[in-house]
Design a protein around this motif. Structure first.
Motif, short mmCIF file in Angstrom:
data_model
loop_
_atom_site.label_atom_id
_atom_site.label_comp_id
_atom_site.label_asym_id
_atom_site.label_seq_id
_atom_site.Cartn_x
_atom_site.Cartn_y
_atom_site.Cartn_z
N PRO A 101 0.84 -1.21 0.00
CA PRO A 101 0.00 0.00 0.00
C PRO A 101 0.87 1.25 0.00
O PRO A 101 2.00 1.23 0.49
CB PRO A 101 -0.79 -0.10 1.30
CG PRO A 101 -0.45 -1.38 1.93
CD PRO A 101 0.66 -2.02 1.18
N TYR A 102 0.34 2.31 -0.55
CA TYR A 102 1.07 3.57 -0.63
C TYR A 102 0.07 4.72 -0.58
O TYR A 102 -1.12 4.52 -0.79
CB TYR A 102 1.92 3.64 -1.90
CG TYR A 102 1.10 3.54 -3.17
CD1 TYR A 102 0.60 4.68 -3.81
CD2 TYR A 102 0.81 2.31 -3.75
CE1 TYR A 102 -0.16 4.58 -4.97
CE2 TYR A 102 0.06 2.20 -4.90
CZ TYR A 102 -0.42 3.35 -5.50
OH TYR A 102 -1.18 3.25 -6.64
N ASP A 103 0.58 5.88 -0.29
CA ASP A 103 -0.28 7.07 -0.24
C ASP A 103 0.32 8.10 -1.19
O ASP A 103 1.20 8.87 -0.80
CB ASP A 103 -0.37 7.61 1.18
CG ASP A 103 -1.34 8.76 1.30
OD1 ASP A 103 -2.21 8.90 0.41
OD2 ASP A 103 -1.23 9.54 2.27
N CYS A 104 -0.13 8.07 -2.41
CA CYS A 104 0.37 8.99 -3.43
C CYS A 104 -0.78 9.28 -4.38
O CYS A 104 -1.41 8.36 -4.89
CB CYS A 104 1.54 8.35 -4.18
SG CYS A 104 2.24 9.39 -5.47
N LYS A 105 -1.07 10.55 -4.57
CA LYS A 105 -2.16 10.94 -5.46
C LYS A 105 -1.60 11.77 -6.61
O LYS A 105 -0.75 12.63 -6.41
CB LYS A 105 -3.20 11.74 -4.68
CG LYS A 105 -3.87 10.91 -3.61
CD LYS A 105 -4.88 11.70 -2.84
CE LYS A 105 -5.48 10.80 -1.79
NZ LYS A 105 -6.19 11.51 -0.77
N LEU A 106 -2.10 11.49 -7.78
CA LEU A 106 -1.63 12.17 -8.98
C LEU A 106 -1.80 13.69 -8.87
O LEU A 106 -0.93 14.45 -9.26
CB LEU A 106 -2.36 11.63 -10.20
CG LEU A 106 -1.79 11.95 -11.56
CD1 LEU A 106 -0.34 11.53 -11.68
CD2 LEU A 106 -2.61 11.28 -12.65
N ASP A 107 -2.91 14.13 -8.30
CA ASP A 107 -3.16 15.56 -8.23
C ASP A 107 -2.30 16.31 -7.22
O ASP A 107 -2.31 17.53 -7.16
CB ASP A 107 -4.65 15.85 -8.00
CG ASP A 107 -5.17 15.34 -6.67
OD1 ASP A 107 -4.41 14.70 -5.91
OD2 ASP A 107 -6.36 15.58 -6.39
N THR A 108 -1.51 15.59 -6.43
CA THR A 108 -0.61 16.25 -5.48
C THR A 108 0.85 16.26 -5.96
O THR A 108 1.70 16.83 -5.29
CB THR A 108 -0.67 15.58 -4.08
OG1 THR A 108 -0.20 14.23 -4.19
CG2 THR A 108 -2.08 15.61 -3.52
N LEU A 109 1.10 15.64 -7.12
CA LEU A 109 2.47 15.62 -7.63
C LEU A 109 2.87 16.98 -8.20
O LEU A 109 2.05 17.65 -8.83
CB LEU A 109 2.61 14.57 -8.74
CG LEU A 109 2.38 13.11 -8.36
CD1 LEU A 109 2.59 12.22 -9.58
CD2 LEU A 109 3.28 12.67 -7.22
#
Length: 155
Positions: free
Chosen positions: A63-71
């Motif tokens: 699992p990971y916590d990465c969102k495209l809109d926060t890059l």
């Protein structure tokens, strides 16, 4: 020989809390229905992840916590380069590629130079997209039984 068809679905923020195959990691209703649609209509499918780029469903990931809109712009460009390189190895040269991702993920595919087709009938807000995916994959209205089966097989 007909060209292979490949469907790309997007990752979701809802994930299990343990390492598992990518096809089982994402636990949202949108992912379940997108996966079911891809499996029922295409020769193969891939997941577009905001962290890992293009992933085969049978690859084990944590699992990971990465969102495209926060890059950041730089991070997005870096991810696009990764996706471009992955596409060269994961997508057959003559494949017909369809994305049922949202607009933001489609823009990442464009930035990566991946040629794909969008399905306007699935380019909808999430609620309407869920309904459309359900109707496309469940003409007999047995979604609750199918969803229960998918959820049970992943646990």
């Amino acid at each position: 020989m007909k060209p292979q068809t490949v469907c790309i679905v997007s990752c979701t923020s809802h994930k299990r809390d343990y390492k598992t195959f990518a096809e089982n990691l994402y636990s949202s209703e949108l992912f379940y229905r997108s996966r079911r649609y891809a499996q029922s209509r295409y020769d193969s499918w891939l997941i577009l992840s905001a962290k890992h780029g293009l992933i085969r469903p049978d690859v084990s990931i944590a699992p990971y916590d990465c969102k495209l809109d926060t890059l950041s712009k730089k991070e997005r460009e870096s991810l696009a380069k990764l996706v471009n390189a992955q596409a060269l190895t994961l997508l057959p040269a003559s494949a017909k590629i369809t994305s049922i991702c949202g607009e933001e993920y489609d823009s990442l595919l464009e930035l990566a130079g991946v040629p794909f087709k969008r399905l306007p009938e699935l380019a909808l807000p999430i609620g309407k997209k869920l309904k459309a995916l359900g109707e496309l994959t469940d003409p007999d209205k047995s979604a609750s039984l199918l969803d229960a089966t998918y959820k049970r097989s992943e646990e």
